[in-house]
Design a protein around this motif. Sequence first.
Motif, PDB file in Angstrom:
ATOM      1  N   ASN A   1       0.871  -1.175   0.000  1.00 15.47           N
ATOM      2  CA  ASN A   1       0.000   0.000   0.000  1.00 15.47           C
ATOM      3  C   ASN A   1       0.908   1.226   0.000  1.00 15.47           C
ATOM      4  OD1 ASN A   1      -1.613   2.215   0.689  1.00 15.47           O
ATOM      5  ND2 ASN A   1      -2.943   1.016   2.022  1.00 15.47           N
ATOM      6  N   PHE A   2       1.064   1.865  -1.170  1.00 13.95           N
ATOM      7  CA  PHE A   2       2.011   2.975  -1.274  1.00 13.95           C
ATOM      8  C   PHE A   2       1.552   4.201  -0.493  1.00 13.95           C
ATOM      9  CE2 PHE A   2      -0.956   3.837  -4.698  1.00 13.95           C
ATOM     10  CZ  PHE A   2      -1.065   5.219  -4.711  1.00 13.95           C
ATOM     11  N   LEU A   3       0.240   4.364  -0.287  1.00  9.64           N
ATOM     12  CA  LEU A   3      -0.252   5.513   0.472  1.00  9.64           C
ATOM     13  C   LEU A   3       0.136   5.419   1.948  1.00  9.64           C
ATOM     14  CD1 LEU A   3      -3.826   5.959  -1.052  1.00  9.64           C
ATOM     15  CD2 LEU A   3      -1.813   7.402  -1.443  1.00  9.64           C
ATOM     16  N   ALA A   4       0.057   4.203   2.484  1.00  6.32           N
ATOM     17  CA  ALA A   4       0.388   3.977   3.888  1.00  6.32           C
ATOM     18  C   ALA A   4       1.819   3.494   4.079  1.00  6.32           C
ATOM     19  CB  ALA A   4      -0.579   2.959   4.494  1.00  6.32           C
ATOM     20  N   ASN A   5       2.523   3.231   2.976  1.00  2.35           N
ATOM     21  CA  ASN A   5       3.860   2.640   3.022  1.00  2.35           C
ATOM     22  C   ASN A   5       3.843   1.395   3.909  1.00  2.35           C
ATOM     23  OD1 ASN A   5       6.649   2.292   2.590  1.00  2.35           O
ATOM     24  ND2 ASN A   5       7.164   3.531   4.393  1.00  2.35           N
ATOM     25  N   ASP A   6       2.947   0.462   3.565  1.00  2.00           N
ATOM     26  CA  ASP A   6       2.719  -0.704   4.412  1.00  2.00           C
ATOM     27  C   ASP A   6       2.558  -1.944   3.533  1.00  2.00           C
ATOM     28  OD1 ASP A   6       2.318  -2.033   6.865  1.00  2.00           O
ATOM     29  OD2 ASP A   6       0.149  -1.961   6.569  1.00  2.00           O
ATOM     30  N   TRP A   7       3.036  -3.071   4.050  1.00  2.00           N
ATOM     31  CA  TRP A   7       2.939  -4.357   3.352  1.00  2.00           C
ATOM     32  C   TRP A   7       2.018  -5.302   4.118  1.00  2.00           C
ATOM     33  CZ3 TRP A   7       5.425  -5.605  -1.260  1.00  2.00           C
ATOM     34  CH2 TRP A   7       6.418  -4.725  -1.701  1.00  2.00           C
ATOM     35  N   VAL A   8       1.261  -6.109   3.386  1.00  7.43           N
ATOM     36  CA  VAL A   8       0.440  -7.159   3.995  1.00  7.43           C
ATOM     37  C   VAL A   8       0.590  -8.426   3.151  1.00  7.43           C
ATOM     38  CG1 VAL A   8      -1.252  -5.590   5.011  1.00  7.43           C
ATOM     39  CG2 VAL A   8      -1.614  -6.473   2.696  1.00  7.43           C
ATOM     40  N   TRP A   9       0.366  -9.564   3.783  1.00  6.52           N
ATOM     41  CA  TRP A   9       0.350 -10.837   3.066  1.00  6.52           C
ATOM     42  C   TRP A   9      -0.949 -10.954   2.267  1.00  6.52           C
ATOM     43  CZ3 TRP A   9       4.875 -12.703   2.667  1.00  6.52           C
ATOM     44  CH2 TRP A   9       5.769 -12.789   3.738  1.00  6.52           C
ATOM     45  N   THR A  10      -0.866 -11.650   1.153  1.00  6.03           N
ATOM     46  CA  THR A  10      -2.044 -11.890   0.336  1.00  6.03           C
ATOM     47  C   THR A  10      -1.898 -13.244  -0.354  1.00  6.03           C
ATOM     48  OG1 THR A  10      -3.319 -11.104  -1.573  1.00  6.03           O
ATOM     49  CG2 THR A  10      -0.969 -10.646  -1.591  1.00  6.03           C
ATOM     50  N   LYS A  11      -3.019 -13.796  -0.811  1.00  7.76           N
ATOM     51  CA  LYS A  11      -2.966 -15.049  -1.557  1.00  7.76           C
ATOM     52  C   LYS A  11      -2.499 -14.825  -2.996  1.00  7.76           C
ATOM     53  CE  LYS A  11      -6.692 -17.253   1.084  1.00  7.76           C
ATOM     54  NZ  LYS A  11      -8.039 -17.885   1.001  1.00  7.76           N
ATOM     55  N   ASN A  12      -2.591 -13.603  -3.463  1.00  6.15           N
ATOM     56  CA  ASN A  12      -2.279 -13.288  -4.855  1.00  6.15           C
ATOM     57  C   ASN A  12      -0.768 -13.086  -5.036  1.00  6.15           C
ATOM     58  OD1 ASN A  12      -1.898 -11.781  -7.360  1.00  6.15           O
ATOM     59  ND2 ASN A  12      -4.119 -11.559  -7.388  1.00  6.15           N
ATOM     60  N   THR A  13      -0.167 -13.859  -5.944  1.00  6.06           N
ATOM     61  CA  THR A  13       1.272 -13.758  -6.198  1.00  6.06           C
ATOM     62  C   THR A  13       1.574 -13.108  -7.547  1.00  6.06           C
ATOM     63  OG1 THR A  13       1.315 -15.990  -7.163  1.00  6.06           O
ATOM     64  CG2 THR A  13       1.758 -15.805  -4.794  1.00  6.06           C
ATOM     65  N   ASP A  14       0.628 -12.336  -8.083  1.00  7.28           N
ATOM     66  CA  ASP A  14       0.809 -11.752  -9.408  1.00  7.28           C
ATOM     67  C   ASP A  14       1.873 -10.662  -9.455  1.00  7.28           C
ATOM     68  OD1 ASP A  14      -1.046 -13.408 -10.524  1.00  7.28           O
ATOM     69  OD2 ASP A  14      -2.659 -11.927 -10.617  1.00  7.28           O
ATOM     70  N   VAL A  15       2.182 -10.069  -8.305  1.00  6.40           N
ATOM     71  CA  VAL A  15       3.216  -9.029  -8.286  1.00  6.40           C
ATOM     72  C   VAL A  15       4.349  -9.483  -7.362  1.00  6.40           C
ATOM     73  CG1 VAL A  15       3.710  -6.566  -7.993  1.00  6.40           C
ATOM     74  CG2 VAL A  15       1.453  -7.292  -8.770  1.00  6.40           C
ATOM     75  N   ASN A  16       4.330  -9.090  -6.117  1.00  8.06           N
ATOM     76  CA  ASN A  16       5.380  -9.503  -5.185  1.00  8.06           C
ATOM     77  C   ASN A  16       5.031 -10.826  -4.521  1.00  8.06           C
ATOM     78  OD1 ASN A  16       5.306  -6.311  -5.112  1.00  8.06           O
ATOM     79  ND2 ASN A  16       7.399  -6.934  -4.623  1.00  8.06           N
ATOM     80  N   PHE A  17       6.050 -11.643  -4.271  1.00  8.84           N
ATOM     81  CA  PHE A  17       5.804 -12.895  -3.556  1.00  8.84           C
ATOM     82  C   PHE A  17       7.061 -13.334  -2.806  1.00  8.84           C
ATOM     83  CE2 PHE A  17       7.457 -14.217  -7.664  1.00  8.84           C
ATOM     84  CZ  PHE A  17       8.247 -15.333  -7.400  1.00  8.84           C
ATOM     85  N   ALA A  18       6.855 -14.216  -1.835  1.00  3.67           N
ATOM     86  CA  ALA A  18       7.938 -14.756  -1.015  1.00  3.67           C
ATOM     87  C   ALA A  18       7.852 -16.269  -1.014  1.00  3.67           C
ATOM     88  CB  ALA A  18       7.842 -14.218   0.418  1.00  3.67           C
ATOM     89  N   ILE A  19       9.011 -16.920  -1.059  1.00  3.12           N
ATOM     90  CA  ILE A  19       9.085 -18.383  -1.014  1.00  3.12           C
ATOM     91  C   ILE A  19      10.093 -18.813   0.037  1.00  3.12           C
ATOM     92  CG2 ILE A  19       9.970 -20.394  -2.267  1.00  3.12           C
ATOM     93  CD1 ILE A  19       8.545 -19.572  -4.694  1.00  3.12           C
ATOM     94  N   HIS A  20       9.716 -19.822   0.804  1.00  2.00           N
ATOM     95  CA  HIS A  20      10.616 -20.480   1.747  1.00  2.00           C
ATOM     96  C   HIS A  20      10.826 -21.906   1.271  1.00  2.00           C
ATOM     97  CE1 HIS A  20      11.081 -22.499   5.974  1.00  2.00           C
ATOM     98  NE2 HIS A  20      12.248 -22.426   5.345  1.00  2.00           N
ATOM     99  N   ALA A  21      12.083 -22.306   1.108  1.00  2.00           N
ATOM    100  CA  ALA A  21      12.412 -23.669   0.687  1.00  2.00           C
ATOM    101  C   ALA A  21      13.456 -24.255   1.625  1.00  2.00           C
ATOM    102  CB  ALA A  21      12.927 -23.669  -0.748  1.00  2.00           C
TER     103      ALA A  21
END
Length: 319
Positions: A262-282
Motif C-alpha cells: 500500500n504505497f499511500l500507507a507505506n505498508d505491506w500485507v500478506w495476500t494469496k495473490n502472487t501476481d506481483v510480489n511474492f515470497a518463497i521459503h524452501a
Amino acid sequence: MIVSRFKLCSRIRFQKVSFYSSQSTDSTANLGSNEAQTSTINEHELSKFKAVSNSWWDRNGEAKALHSMNKLRIPFIRDGILSTQVTKAEKAKSNRSLAGYSILDVGCGGGLLSEALARIGANVTGIDAVAENIEIAQGHALADPLLTDLTYITSTVEEHKFNFEGNYDAVVASEVIEHVENPQFFVASCAALTKPGGSLFITTINRTQLSWITAIVGAEYILRILPKGIHDWNKFVSPDELEVMLTSSGFQPVKKHGMLYNFLANDWVWTKNTDVNFAIHAVKTLKEKEVQEAPEKLDEDLSGERQPAATSGVTSELP
C-alpha cells in the motif's frame, strides 16, 4: 582470489573480496538452461545500485518500501527457521529468537535486512557485489553499539561459496534474483552455501502484466517511489519458474505467499495473490545418510531439553 579482512571496533567485521565480471547480456531466454554458468554479475544492474547507494538509510527515500517490507520478511524468515529447526521453546519466544543461527544475506545492499536479523540474535553475514553498498552498510552498523555478530563482505554469491560452502543455517535473497544474470546458477550457488536441512528465503517480483503496470509503470514512472529503470520486467521470475530452480538445486519449497504494498500507507500485507510480489521459503533436502542420522541427533537434542518447533508443512498460500 584475494581476501582482506578488517575488524572495526571489534564488533562489525568487513571483508573485501576481489571479483572478476564479464560483460553480461539478458539471460531471460536461457532461464533454466543446462549450459555451464559461471557468474551472476550483470554490470548494468550493478551500475543502478551504485547510483543509489547513498539512499539506503533514508526511510522516506527510494528505499522506503524496503524498510517497511521488514514488517513481513523478518517474521517470515524467523518463523521459517524456527519451524524447520530443533529449538529451545524459551528461546523461540525471546527477543533474540535466532541466537545461534547463522544467516547469509545475499545482495544485502545497505544492510536493512541484515541489521534487523542481527538484532534478533542471528549471526549474520551480508554480501553484495557493489562495494559502495557494503561501505554504507558497514558504516551504519558501526553507529549501533548493540549490534554484534554482523559481517559484511564485498563478494558475489558464487565467489562466497568457495570458502563458505554448507556454512549457513539459512540463506536470504530478498529483492535480488530479479537483478542477477543466470538465475538458475544463482539459486544453485545459494544451495551450495546452505547446510543440509537449512532454509532459503527469496522475495521477488512475478513476471505478469500486472507487475509491469504496478511495479514498473506505477512505482517508477508515475508515483516515483522507486528509481526509474531500477527494474527490468524481462528479468522478473514467476513462482513456477522459481520453484523449478529450487527443486533442481536440491530444495523443497514449503511455503509461498503473495505480498501487497500500500504505497499511500507505506505498508505491506500478506495476500494469496502472487501476481506481483511474492515470497518463497524452501528447505534443502537431506541426503540419505543425513536422513538416517537425523533421528539420533533429534533424540540427543530432546534429551538436552530442546523441543522441536511446530512445522508449518507445505503451503502455497496463506492459511
